[in-house]
Scaffold this motif. Structure first.
Motif, mmCIF file in Angstrom:
data_model
loop_
_atom_site.group_PDB
_atom_site.id
_atom_site.type_symbol
_atom_site.label_atom_id
_atom_site.label_comp_id
_atom_site.label_asym_id
_atom_site.label_seq_id
_atom_site.Cartn_x
_atom_site.Cartn_y
_atom_site.Cartn_z
ATOM 1 N N GLY A 121 -1.104 28.991 41.984
ATOM 2 C CA GLY A 121 -2.387 29.026 41.296
ATOM 3 C C GLY A 121 -2.249 28.810 39.801
ATOM 4 N N SER A 122 -3.397 28.686 39.143
ATOM 5 C CA SER A 122 -3.409 28.419 37.706
ATOM 6 C C SER A 122 -3.393 29.694 36.872
ATOM 7 C CB SER A 122 -4.652 27.591 37.341
ATOM 8 O OG SER A 122 -5.839 28.275 37.761
ATOM 9 N N ALA A 123 -3.818 30.822 37.440
ATOM 10 C CA ALA A 123 -3.813 32.077 36.706
ATOM 11 C C ALA A 123 -2.381 32.593 36.573
ATOM 12 C CB ALA A 123 -4.676 33.113 37.430
ATOM 13 N N PRO A 124 -2.095 33.399 35.551
ATOM 14 C CA PRO A 124 -0.745 33.974 35.435
ATOM 15 C C PRO A 124 -0.387 34.744 36.698
ATOM 16 C CG PRO A 124 -2.010 34.365 33.431
ATOM 17 C CD PRO A 124 -2.972 33.789 34.446
ATOM 18 N N PRO A 125 0.737 34.455 37.309
ATOM 19 C CA PRO A 125 1.079 35.095 38.580
ATOM 20 C C PRO A 125 1.382 36.575 38.419
ATOM 21 C CG PRO A 125 2.935 33.812 37.767
ATOM 22 C CD PRO A 125 1.776 33.520 36.862
ATOM 23 N N GLU A 126 1.058 37.331 39.449
ATOM 24 C CA GLU A 126 1.379 38.753 39.473
ATOM 25 C C GLU A 126 2.889 38.919 39.596
ATOM 26 O OE1 GLU A 126 0.589 42.583 42.423
ATOM 27 O OE2 GLU A 126 -0.620 40.766 42.596
ATOM 28 N N PRO A 127 3.484 39.792 38.769
ATOM 29 C CA PRO A 127 4.942 39.986 38.885
ATOM 30 C C PRO A 127 5.341 40.356 40.308
ATOM 31 C CG PRO A 127 4.076 41.086 36.938
ATOM 32 C CD PRO A 127 2.890 40.614 37.734
ATOM 33 N N ALA A 128 6.436 39.788 40.756
ATOM 34 C CA ALA A 128 6.884 40.017 42.122
ATOM 35 C C ALA A 128 7.514 41.396 42.248
ATOM 36 C CB ALA A 128 7.905 38.951 42.514
ATOM 37 N N PRO A 129 6.982 42.271 43.112
ATOM 38 C CA PRO A 129 7.581 43.588 43.275
ATOM 39 C C PRO A 129 8.988 43.488 43.852
ATOM 40 C CG PRO A 129 5.952 43.186 44.989
ATOM 41 C CD PRO A 129 5.846 42.051 44.012
ATOM 42 N N ASP B 154 10.262 40.009 51.840
ATOM 43 C CA ASP B 154 10.450 41.390 52.256
ATOM 44 C C ASP B 154 9.247 41.920 53.035
ATOM 45 O OD1 ASP B 154 8.554 43.048 50.268
ATOM 46 O OD2 ASP B 154 9.453 41.394 49.173
ATOM 47 N N HIS B 155 9.391 43.155 53.505
ATOM 48 C CA HIS B 155 8.277 43.910 54.096
ATOM 49 C C HIS B 155 7.494 44.564 52.959
ATOM 50 C CE1 HIS B 155 6.052 47.035 56.172
ATOM 51 N NE2 HIS B 155 6.527 46.679 57.351
ATOM 52 N N GLY B 156 8.151 45.495 52.280
ATOM 53 C CA GLY B 156 7.586 46.090 51.072
ATOM 54 C C GLY B 156 6.378 46.966 51.278
ATOM 55 N N GLY B 157 5.967 47.192 52.536
ATOM 56 C CA GLY B 157 4.774 47.985 52.780
ATOM 57 C C GLY B 157 3.492 47.289 52.365
ATOM 58 N N GLY C 79 2.866 37.192 51.650
ATOM 59 C CA GLY C 79 4.088 36.783 52.318
ATOM 60 C C GLY C 79 4.896 35.915 51.372
ATOM 61 N N TRP C 80 4.761 34.585 51.519
ATOM 62 C CA TRP C 80 5.510 33.703 50.623
ATOM 63 C C TRP C 80 5.105 33.879 49.171
ATOM 64 C CZ3 TRP C 80 3.178 30.200 47.433
ATOM 65 C CH2 TRP C 80 1.922 29.688 47.793
ATOM 66 N N ARG C 81 3.918 34.365 48.920
ATOM 67 C CA ARG C 81 3.449 34.551 47.543
ATOM 68 C C ARG C 81 4.196 35.673 46.812
ATOM 69 N NH1 ARG C 81 -0.651 32.367 50.395
ATOM 70 N NH2 ARG C 81 -2.024 30.878 49.333
ATOM 71 N N LYS C 82 4.959 36.469 47.541
ATOM 72 C CA LYS C 82 5.843 37.428 46.884
ATOM 73 C C LYS C 82 7.014 36.724 46.201
ATOM 74 C CE LYS C 82 5.108 41.140 50.275
ATOM 75 N NZ LYS C 82 5.792 42.148 51.116
ATOM 76 N N MET C 83 7.336 35.528 46.662
ATOM 77 C CA MET C 83 8.564 34.857 46.259
ATOM 78 C C MET C 83 8.356 33.618 45.393
ATOM 79 S SD MET C 83 10.421 36.907 48.030
ATOM 80 C CE MET C 83 12.081 36.310 48.261
ATOM 81 N N ILE C 84 7.154 33.030 45.460
ATOM 82 C CA ILE C 84 6.888 31.777 44.765
ATOM 83 C C ILE C 84 5.555 31.896 44.040
ATOM 84 C CG2 ILE C 84 6.395 29.314 45.065
ATOM 85 C CD1 ILE C 84 8.267 29.327 47.465
ATOM 86 N N PRO C 85 5.489 31.632 42.719
ATOM 87 C CA PRO C 85 4.215 31.711 41.992
ATOM 88 C C PRO C 85 3.284 30.589 42.423
ATOM 89 C CG PRO C 85 5.934 30.820 40.587
ATOM 90 C CD PRO C 85 6.611 31.239 41.861
#
Length: 239
Positions: A118-126, A102-105, A110-116
């Motif tokens: 890294g090793s840290a707990p991923p940020e919830p996808a808005p 998405d754009h989402g402002g 970019g792709w990190r909005k859709m796919i987790p």
């Protein structure tokens, strides 16, 4: 500015009557579709071949998934990151999904909005109720490709004001932001269909909001798309 066509000045009325809607629908549908697609694709920035690919990193993800981080260089000259997520088990060719963010402002992801990642707990996808759609689709057996669109993630170049300025500059140079995105999404579709383990006869596109617009573009422009999901593009239902 609105007005009834009966109120047109004579020169504009004559112009209206002389116009031939040569792109309007005329049966048979396949012939009209092919002609419109050819005209539209010929107006786009370069997009004939898959993007050049560099593999950056690979990792195993929970749920038996395998993540490959990619760097893509497009025929436009632009480049940025993408992610390929697939079930680790290889049991024949699987359907492929080009996932369109998405754009989402928010331009820093970019792709990190859709796919987790890294090793840290991923940020919830808005916008997705905390679900990473790429992960959900891969767990259902799809091979998922998601790339940073021009202006997002590894390709960000500023906020809203800068985006509008770049859009104006692109138009002055004979392109458009929509055209650049469409051309690069077409190249990404070619890449996805060419990957080992992907069934080129079962390719779909999935997008939300701006990604939904991109999904419509990709489906209209590419004959290889067999399924389309376009969610929440330019509107919502109100109860």
């Amino acid at each position: 500015m609105n007005g009834a066509t009966e109120d047109l000045p004579p020169l504009l009325a004559a112009r209206r009557d002389a116009l031939v809607p040569d792109l309007a629908f005329r049966p048979p549908f396949p012939r009209w579709q092919a002609r419109l697609r050819r005209i539209w694709r010929n107006s786009l920035p370069p997009h004939r071949d898959p993007p050049a690919v560099i593999r950056l990193a690979e990792s195993e993800r929970p749920g038996g998934l395998h993540l490959t981080s990619l760097h893509l260089t497009y025929a436009t000259g632009g480049s940025g990151e993408a992610a390929l997520l697939r079930p680790a088990a290889t049991d024949g060719r699987r359907p492929g999904i080009l996932l369109l963010h998405d754009h989402g402002g928010r331009f820093d992801r970019g792709w990190r909005k859709m796919i987790p990642h890294g090793s840290a707990p991923p940020e919830p996808a808005p916008h997705y109720e905390g679900v990473f759609m790429g992960e959900a689709l891969a767990r259902q057996g799809h091979v998922v490709l998601c790339a940073d669109a021009f202006g997002w993630g590894t390709r960000q170049y500023g906020g809203h004001a800068r985006q509008q300025a770049v859009a104006s500059q692109a138009l002055r140079l004979g392109w458009s932001l929509a055209g650049i995105v469409a051309a690069e999404d077409l190249q990404a579709l070619q890449l996805l269909a060419s990957l080992p383990g992907v069934d080129p006869g079962r390719i779909g596109v999935w997008g939300f909001s701006f990604g939904g617009f991109r999904a419509f573009q990709a489906a209209a422009l590419s004959g290889r798309v067999r399924a389309v999901v376009a969610l929440s593009w330019m509107g919502r239902a109100s109860l």
